[in-house]
Design an enzyme around this catalytic site. Sequence first.
Site, PDB file in Angstrom:
ATOM      1  N   CYS A   1      39.411   7.686  63.981  1.00  0.00           N
ATOM      2  CA  CYS A   1      39.301   8.866  65.027  1.00  0.00           C
ATOM      3  C   CYS A   1      38.392   8.155  66.068  1.00  0.00           C
ATOM      4  O   CYS A   1      37.426   7.422  65.804  1.00  0.00           O
ATOM      5  CB  CYS A   1      38.503  10.025  64.752  1.00  0.00           C
TER       6      CYS A   1
ATOM      7  N   LYS B   1      42.923   0.689  62.352  1.00  0.00           N
ATOM      8  CA  LYS B   1      42.261  -0.482  62.334  1.00  0.00           C
ATOM      9  C   LYS B   1      40.761  -0.503  62.008  1.00  0.00           C
ATOM     10  O   LYS B   1      40.434  -1.515  61.274  1.00  0.00           O
ATOM     11  CB  LYS B   1      42.400  -1.305  63.750  1.00  0.00           C
TER      12      LYS B   1
END
Length: 574
Positions: free
Chosen positions: A2, A569
């Site tokens: 997020c 990622k």
Amino acid sequence: MCGIIGMASKHEFGSNDIIKMLKRLEYRGYDSFGIVTDKGMMEKEVGEIKPVKENRCSMALAHCRWATHGGVTRENAHPHTDCTGNIFLVHNGIISNYQELKNKLVGHKFTSETDTEVIAHFFEESLKTNDIKSSVLEFFRIAQGEFAIVMMLKGDKNLYALKRGSPLSLGLLDDGNVLASDIYAFSDKTEKAIFFNEDEFAIMNKDGYEFYKFLDNMLKPVSKEITVVKWSGTEEKNHFDHYMIKEINEEPEVAERLINSLRTEQKPGLEKLKELIQGAKRIVFVASGSSYHAALLGVYFLNKAGVEAHAVIASEFRNFYLVDDKTLLIAVSQSGETMDVIEALHGMKAKGAKIASLVNVPYSTIQRMSNVSINIEAGQEICVAATKSFVNQVVALTYLASVFGYEKDFSKIPDEIRDVFSQEGKIKQLAKSLKGEKDIYIIGRGYLYPVAREIALKIKEISYIHAEGMMGGELKHGTLALIEEGTPVIALIDNKPEIISNVMEIKARGGRIIAVTNRDDERFQESIRISAHNKFPFSIEASIAGQLLTYYIAKEKGLPIDKVRNLAKSVTVK
Ligand code: G6P
């Protein structure tokens, strides 16, 4: 996971200016995104970040989500709000006791399945009888888990930001201030940043900011240092179809940049790391994912140089490791924000262990926690899969081994990397023939075992094919039972005779051998040629061959490549 943004400016700005900044955080999650402005505009959508309806405003919040609690739906997308619609907030992290908090919020109407929405209702309830500081204090007291939260109240000129666990930074702009999960969101706008420490709370508006620390059950004002940060990166794919292939193509250049910097400006850091290693009783690498595979290779080359070291997966660290004040932990992390690694370091720092790191993103949490940190100089990596950062981690770790006498000629590395691209045509053909496979095995021995694991990880995450990276010698202890006529096995073959025996065992059972090798041998039906004859460049060339193969399989299958399903990622949750 997020990404969050909150901005307040003296001059009006457009909702899409915020969306552009949010796009720079998209690697943190791309399940859904959302924005709210102080002019009453709110948009949320499932999927990739896209331009929104233009709305001129002077304050806004935005969020990109990697789902933890609650499915990928519009309802679960942030910003979240309370029953009155006066409180808006974005959150990164997990409130682990959200169910308990929710149970106490009797009469509140929840519209999502998220832990985040509970925070909005908590503040709605608390602000009925308290001012904002008292409510924040209460939140710090009762909330469990990790959070970076930015909150906006209707009709209020301030943004409110809280941090525990998850990263948060403040950028000082000429005409206002911006809060973001990391500095890359605003590093094209300002070089002045303030990093939140644990349990800090900030009140920020277009004119300034105040910081407080939750300490001894109180909120105490703290003064903060402004750091000058330089982190540009590129958002362009140039002529490439995907970031992944662009980033693979950057490998010769970034490896060269790293080697030069290790010889010059990073030399003092390397010397300090050498001293820490010499002074330690125990040396333990801690890392996750591809960085763990790089650490395994680093351990191999350090052992060759006579330095005893171990590598441990970060998420299991506490179950395996005895650490004391004579221990040196070396974190390896592209992002410098992986929560499992940070958790391991926090716990062990408390026991007196020293911390070193190899990190790609400067000013990241792990870098700031370290007694010494080596920058791996790979530059911004946008594709979820690590490629150029993995290569540079291996280069940096081998360079470290060379400091202890594992002599290698680093000057040839960029050209040795370039040599792999001569195999691109052949790799594309192989990719076509592999795209329909359900399982692929990769075998390697010694230093090629971590490479086998790394190639398998790439094939799984990018090509969506089950893959297993194994020690060649272990095949006969079980996995050989799965080899049937035509089963593809990628064999990493250098000059060890044992790996040839493993290959023959597979061939005898009908397996299809794809050799990644520096040898001419007619027994290999198909092969990718490696030019290197030494271990270190072989490991790098073989890894890159695996990256290219993975990329072209995924391209053949028409997969999303840069933003694969379910992953992000930067993994900032446990
Ligand atoms: C995620 C990424 C992987 C990466 C791992 C560790 O799972 O998808 O590519 O290897 O995190 O990340 P780090 O930033 O610590 O290297």
